[in-house]
Design an enzyme around this catalytic site. Structure first.
Site, PDB file in Angstrom:
ATOM      1  CG  ASP A  77      -9.785  -0.008   5.004  1.00 43.26           C
ATOM      2  OD1 ASP A  77      -9.616  -0.380   3.837  1.00 43.26           O
ATOM      3  OD2 ASP A  77      -8.986  -0.234   5.924  1.00 43.26           O
ATOM      4  CD  GLN A 117      -3.671  -4.462   6.469  1.00 44.34           C
ATOM      5  OE1 GLN A 117      -3.854  -3.382   5.915  1.00 44.34           O
ATOM      6  NE2 GLN A 117      -3.898  -5.596   5.869  1.00 44.34           N
ATOM      7  CE  LYS A 133      -3.858  -2.409   2.134  1.00 48.94           C
ATOM      8  NZ  LYS A 133      -4.634  -2.732   3.327  1.00 48.94           N
TER       9      LYS A 133
HETATM   10  N1  GUN Z   1      -6.790  -6.749   5.837  1.00 55.42           N
HETATM   11  C1  GUN Z   1      -6.874  -7.390   4.652  1.00 55.42           C
HETATM   12  N2  GUN Z   1      -7.344  -6.564   3.703  1.00 55.42           N
HETATM   13  C2  GUN Z   1      -7.550  -5.372   4.297  1.00 55.42           C
HETATM   14  C3  GUN Z   1      -8.026  -4.106   3.818  1.00 55.42           C
HETATM   15  O1  GUN Z   1      -8.366  -3.913   2.652  1.00 55.42           O
HETATM   16  N3  GUN Z   1      -8.095  -3.128   4.766  1.00 55.42           N
HETATM   17  C4  GUN Z   1      -7.751  -3.326   6.059  1.00 55.42           C
HETATM   18  N4  GUN Z   1      -7.880  -2.309   6.901  1.00 55.42           N
HETATM   19  N5  GUN Z   1      -7.314  -4.485   6.518  1.00 55.42           N
HETATM   20  C5  GUN Z   1      -7.202  -5.493   5.646  1.00 55.42           C
END
Ligand code: GUN
Length: 281
Positions: free
Chosen positions: A120, A97, A53
């Site tokens: 998110d 995350q 990311k």
């Molecule tokens: N864990 C796995 N995929 C994601 C995501 O897209 N966002 C977040 N915050 N955690 C994740």
């Protein structure tokens, strides 16, 4: 005859180009988009996701702030960090995350994030708005899946869409997004009885199980010409795999996403898009 292999890289490149244009505009107005990420513990998969990311943000000109917290961080400490990021005008997006460590409450943590910085789309406010058909910041994987449908001119109105996942990140927002496009959504999970029978009536199947010991979607389980979207990622013998038995499914389906190179890169591109939307908010 074989189906079409969906090109996630091509779609993500298209989205990133749009994002770069928006960022140029923002920068000309003196706004430097910035995403802050919070990772608790040192789960290897999560570390990789976060690294990817950050790399993608750099590629398009989004600044990143990386908070790595110890596995035993207290609820109070993570709450305080989120509050500080909420107050910081230079931070436009906040991403916590998942999964979090067992000692932290997902709801309490996520609820702290300002809905305007919730890239998110996970806060109760943003998930709630989505149920009313109001889309501001929407979870990246579900909105990325709509980008796939748009890119290939796939109309989902009136179609039976089987979703195998009920999380706040995937299944729940997807349910509402698909419903807002007038699809008939069948949301399946680990307690669903006769999943195979339900898959067979799916014009579209969106699967995100991520455990090939428990579930693999293969050709005899699907309708001819079904559209198959594979969201899962698991590692088998060092190889990245989804839920789908790709080589068999592609011979029967009309469209299939590969793993890797399908939904994954689009999800990251949607995070960049959400960060620019948050910077505009
Ligand atoms: N864990 C796995 N995929 C994601 C995501 O897209 N966002 C977040 N915050 N955690 C994740």
């Amino acid at each position: 005859m074989t189906g079409i292999k969906i090109d996630g890289i091509q779609i993500s490149t298209k989205i990133k180009l749009q994002v770069k244009k928006k960022i140029k505009e923002l920068k000309s107005r003196g706004i430097q988009p910035c995403l802050a990420t919070i990772l608790v513990g040192n789960n290897l998969a999560s570390l990789t996701y976060i690294k990817n990311k950050h790399t993608a943000c750099k590629e398009v000109g989004i600044k990143t702030i990386d908070h790595k917290l110890p596995q035993d961080v207290s609820q109070n400490d993570i709450n305080n960090l989120i509050e500080a990021l909420n107050k910081n005008d230079k931070v436009h997006g906040i991403l916590v995350q998942l999964p979090l460590s067992n000692t932290l409450s997902k709801l309490e943590t996520i609820s702290r994030i300002s809905p305007k910085k919730d890239v998110d789309g996970l806060t109760p406010h943003n998930l709630g708005m989505l149920t009313f058909g109001k889309k501001t910041l929407v979870a990246c994987t579900p909105s990325g899946i709509l980008e796939i449908f748009d890119h290939y001119n796939i109309s989902i109105q009136g179609k039976n869409v089987v979703v195998i996942n009920r999380t706040e990140l995937i299944g729940k927002p997807l349910y509402n997004l698909l419903l807002s496009r007038n699809a008939t959504v069948i949301l399946c999970h680990s307690f669903t009885t006769d999943l195979k029978k339900l898959c067979k009536i799916g014009d579209i199947i969106i699967t995100a199980v991520g455990n090939r010991q428990k579930f693999i979607l293969t050709d005899y389980m699907i309708k001819k010409n079904a559209i198959i979207i594979d969201v899962a990622i698991s590692r088998q013998d060092g190889k990245l795999m989804g839920d789908v038995d790709f080589n068999k499914i592609i011979k029967k389906a009309s469209y299939v996403t590969p793993v890797p190179g399908g939904v994954g890169p689009i999800t990251v591109a949607m995070l960049l898009k959400n960060t620019t939307i948050a910077a505009l908010l």
